[in-house]
Structures are given as C-alpha cells and as structure tokens.
Design an enzyme around this catalytic site. Structure first.
Site, PDB file in Angstrom:
ATOM      1  N   ASP A  36      -1.780   9.971   1.540  1.00 32.29           N
ATOM      2  CA  ASP A  36      -2.590   8.883   2.077  1.00 32.29           C
ATOM      3  C   ASP A  36      -3.556   9.490   3.089  1.00 32.29           C
ATOM      4  OD1 ASP A  36      -3.446   6.289   3.031  1.00 32.29           O
ATOM      5  OD2 ASP A  36      -1.525   5.507   2.340  1.00 32.29           O
ATOM      6  N   ASP A  84       0.865  -1.185   0.000  1.00 31.20           N
ATOM      7  CA  ASP A  84       0.000   0.000   0.000  1.00 31.20           C
ATOM      8  C   ASP A  84       0.896   1.227   0.000  1.00 31.20           C
ATOM      9  OD1 ASP A  84      -2.107   1.673  -0.024  1.00 31.20           O
ATOM     10  OD2 ASP A  84      -2.956   1.072   1.893  1.00 31.20           O
ATOM     11  N   ALA A  85       1.258   1.644  -1.194  1.00 31.05           N
ATOM     12  CA  ALA A  85       2.322   2.632  -1.377  1.00 31.05           C
ATOM     13  C   ALA A  85       1.811   3.902  -2.043  1.00 31.05           C
ATOM     14  CB  ALA A  85       3.429   2.022  -2.230  1.00 31.05           C
ATOM     15  N   LYS A  86       0.694   3.792  -2.757  1.00 32.83           N
ATOM     16  CA  LYS A  86       0.082   4.934  -3.446  1.00 32.83           C
ATOM     17  C   LYS A  86       1.119   5.712  -4.254  1.00 32.83           C
ATOM     18  CE  LYS A  86      -3.772   4.976  -0.217  1.00 32.83           C
ATOM     19  NZ  LYS A  86      -3.379   4.023   0.837  1.00 32.83           N
ATOM     20  N   ARG A  87       1.890   4.961  -5.041  1.00 28.02           N
ATOM     21  CA  ARG A  87       2.920   5.559  -5.870  1.00 28.02           C
ATOM     22  C   ARG A  87       2.336   6.072  -7.181  1.00 28.02           C
ATOM     23  NH1 ARG A  87       5.111   4.765  -1.407  1.00 28.02           N
ATOM     24  NH2 ARG A  87       7.258   4.089  -1.181  1.00 28.02           N
TER      25      ARG A  87
END
Lengths: 273, 273
Positions: free
Chosen positions: B99, A94-97
């Site tokens: 996030d 879960d890095a939201k890159r």
C-alpha cells in the site's frame, strides 16, 4: 448493491464522498483511550457525525491489522455498526488483496461472508484467477488497483508495450472479467490528468479516487475529467476529515470538514452532470 | 535472521523446505473440531511432527482471515508457538500486502511487531514506497512477488518493454531498494524454466518457490535451475504435506510426506551444491 442503487444514493445526498476510516490509535483523541475499544468508539462517532454526507466508508485494513486480534475485532464491529444503523451505505475493505484462485476465494469469504463489506480493493499483479473468485458473491464488488496515487506508481504502472501502458492493460483486460455492476477501479487523484484517458477505455465504470486532500489531488480536476452520467466516481478523503479536530469535538470537526467537501461535490454534480 | 543464518539451518537440516500452513477448517480431521481452537490444534500437531524437516513455515493469511477474529487469534497463537518452541525457524506471513508508504508502515508493524514473523510477501504493483517501509525492521524480510505460479501470471507479468518483461523489471528495480539480507522473491515452480534466467539477474538472493506438489512443479527442475552457493531457495509445499492424512494419524502422515521431500532435497543439495 448495484451501480444504479449507488447512483441513487449519490443523487439523494448530492455527494460522492467516501470517508477513509484510517483510524490510528496514535492519532485519536486521548479521552477515547479509556474506553474498552477506542478504535471502534472513534469510528462510531465519526460515522454518526457524517453518515448523511458520505455514500461510502473505507476502512484501510493495515490500521486494524497493526493492532492484531483487537484491531480485527474493532473492524468487525465497525462494519456491523454501519450495516445495522445505515444500511444504504457502501462499505469498502481497502485491503489490496490478491492471491491464486483457491486463496482469493477465501479472501472473498473473509470480506463478503465473515464480514459484510460491499467491496474489496484488489491488486492486479497475479491476473485473472486472483480476481474472479470475488465475483461469486452477487451484489459485491472488486475495486482493482489501476493507477495509484503514490510516488511508486511510476515504477511499474507506466511500463509500455505496443503503445499500451500497464495500467491501461490492467483496465482493458480486467474489464472483460467482470462488469459495471461488480467492478470498479482505483485511480489516484494525483493523476487527475489521466482520468480523461481512462474514461475513454471505461466510460461507464465507477472509479474510486484516493489522494484528494492530504495527498494533494484537486476535486474539481477529478470531477471535470472523471464524472460520467451515473456520476461514476467515489472520491475518498481520510485524514483531512477524520482528523480535522484533535480534542473532544473531533466528531463535530469531522462533520464540518465532510460538509465542506460535500458542498463542493454538490456544486460539481450540478455543474458537470 | 540473516541469509547466512538461514543457510546454516538449511545445511544442518539438509532441507530447504517451507511448509505452507494453509489450514482450512473444512479439511482438517473431524476430531479436532471439538477442541477450543481447531486451527491452532491442527497447526501445533503439524509443526511438532515436522519442525526438524523444514526450515520455514508459511501461514497464508487468507485462511485465517476467512474465520474473522477467531482466525486471527489462531494465527497469532501459531506464530507464538513456533517462535517459543522452535526459535530457529523462519516464519513467513504469506499476505501479499502492499500500500502507500504510511500504510505499508502499518502492515510492517502488524507482521513484525504485533506478530513476530520473519518475512512478509508483498505485491509489487504500487512500487518503491509500498515496499521500503518493511525494511525499517532490521533482520526482517520482504518477499516480493516476481513470477507467480498461477495461470493469471500470464496476464501482466510477461508484458515487455525494451526487451524486459514486467517480472524482470520488478526484480531489477526492486533489488536496488533492499539487499540480499532483507529481500527475497517469489518465483513459481511451474515456471522452473525461468529460474535460470532469473538467477542471471539476482545470483545471490533467496527465492521462495511455491507450486511444487499440488500445483505441479518439479523439485529437481527447481533445484537444477535455482540453487546458488548459499542454497538460495525455499521451496514451499502446503496441501501435499499438511493434508497427506485425513484421520487421527494426520500428523504422522504429514511427517512422512515432509520426510520424503526432505530426503529428495538432501540428495539435490549434495548433487548441485
């Protein structure tokens, strides 16, 4: 892993639970602080206690990065531990890159090559060339942010042009970049009423649903609106499970909390599938 | 660092150059591969050769993460090296994070506490609570993606509602979350024609402009449309400078390339400021 393989896991375990390894050094039991790697020690016990109840684990990178090199090391050990001991589990970074093409390539290398994650969460703002480099790794997945569970989702995700909201455009446009075996979407459980609408756009894709539990979403609502014939859901729970207990029995308590969610999921699969 | 302090640096050096430390193990000179930490060895030589010509350095995190724990270690050493030897330089983590609130808090801790970056790039998709946690660190900055330099920028950033494009809404809305001393925006040089419009919305904010050089943007166009009375620009160049030479004289070649950009910047500052 293909979507069919993932569905087989779900059927075998009667569970579509993803456990979020949001492991915070300030929240883990004190006795672990004496070990050489408290974050990994905590994760290992949680995983051993819950692996038969969950189909996926999702470490959120922020928790590891906040500890610098040591945190990154704990993360690598956690991924290796799951892969070696429970090879069928689906592991999500879960890095939201998301960056320009040649840079997203390197993020893909980081998560799919340097580490053996099955999937990485990606933010859609930079468009196609920030997403497609991840697809060069066969069997790996992009999980694209569509409609998130937080309050800030209202700021931009509902912007509307020609009767189409931004999150809908993100889904419609990006669905053409990949397929049902390399692309999922994040849809927050706090927006369960939107799941039925989203299912009309992408009936077959898997959705990763955060926000059940601590953030207030209802599992029944999510299942009713989101399940498809291959289940099509991974529902994440983090704090509610991993911090269910605070003392030396934390892993046992985590298992109890996971079991409760799994039993509810088993009932929902029977009811709606 | 305040915007006034940054402007003082710019005036002293006659430069608004940011050098992107997109350090790729496959592109650095072969003789460095025998050192214990080739990435850091390369960065150190580049920094020593260019520190008086640049006001900022910007490591892109993807390059470091793709090397796992070792890469993260090289990154920490690079930040420490700059901070210790050239304390006035502005250091940007090009991380494009973002996030939910409690998680963005941890990213802030990662970049502003575990490491001593001055700023971090953030993606706006998740809205206010994904951005504001970074502001709890006084003197530190968020650099929010507004209009990026890549092709994929066209996919969503120009979506329009009530005559307002998504990137304009991102700028207008988010400008209220912070102020001119803790918030900058990314605007790609390949969109230089948009800079004048953006300056009407945020006349005083600093803009970080990537895409000059390898990606094809023109520095003169950027300066003409983007400069404000405090300069208000950091223009990034990565590959064009750090890979100007490929052999043992790479640092000397990088200095020559940086000097050329700096001289052009000095002229533009004189012409337009």
């Amino acid at each position: 892993m293909t979507s069919a393989e993932l569905f087989n896991q779900i059927k075998a375990k009667k569970s579509f639970l993803c456990i979020g390894l949001d492991t915070d050094i300030q929240k883990i039991p004190r006795q672990l602080l004496d070990t050489t790697d408290p974050i990994f020690a905590f994760n290992k016990e949680i995983i051993d206690a819950t692996h038969d109840l969950a189909v996926a684990y999702k470490p959120n990178l922020a928790f590891y990065e906040s500890l610098g090199v040591n945190g990154w090391n704990s993360l690598e050990k956690t991924v290796n531990y799951i892969r070696y001991n429970y090879p069928d589990l689906f592991i999500i970074a879960d890095a939201k890159r998301g960056d320009i093409g040649n840079t997203s390539n390197l993020y893909a290398r980081a998560f799919f090559d340097a580490m053996d994650f099955d999937a990485v969460t990606v933010a859609p703002y930079m468009g196609e060339d920030s997403v497609t480099p991840f697809f060069t790794y066969v069997g790996k997945w992009v999980i694209l942010l569509a409609l998130t569970s937080n309050k800030g989702a209202d700021d931009f995700q509902y912007m509307t042009e020609n009767n189409e909201k931004l999150f809908e455009r993100v889904i419609k446009t990006s669905a053409k970049w990949g397929n049902e075996d390399n692309m999922m979407y994040v849809v927050g459980a706090t927006r369960a009423e939107m799941l039925a609408d989203i299912r009309k756009i992408i009936p077959n894709h898997f959705l990763l649903v955060p926000g059940v539990g601590a953030q207030g979403g209802s599992l029944e609502e999510v299942a009713k609106n989101g399940l498809n014939k291959q289940c099509g859901l991974l529902v994440n729970s983090s704090r509610q499970i991993i911090y269910a207990g605070k003392d030396e029995k934390f892993a046992e308590k985590a298992r109890e909390a996971a079991l409760e969610v799994r039993d509810e999921m088993a009932g929902l699969l029977e009811k709606y599938l």
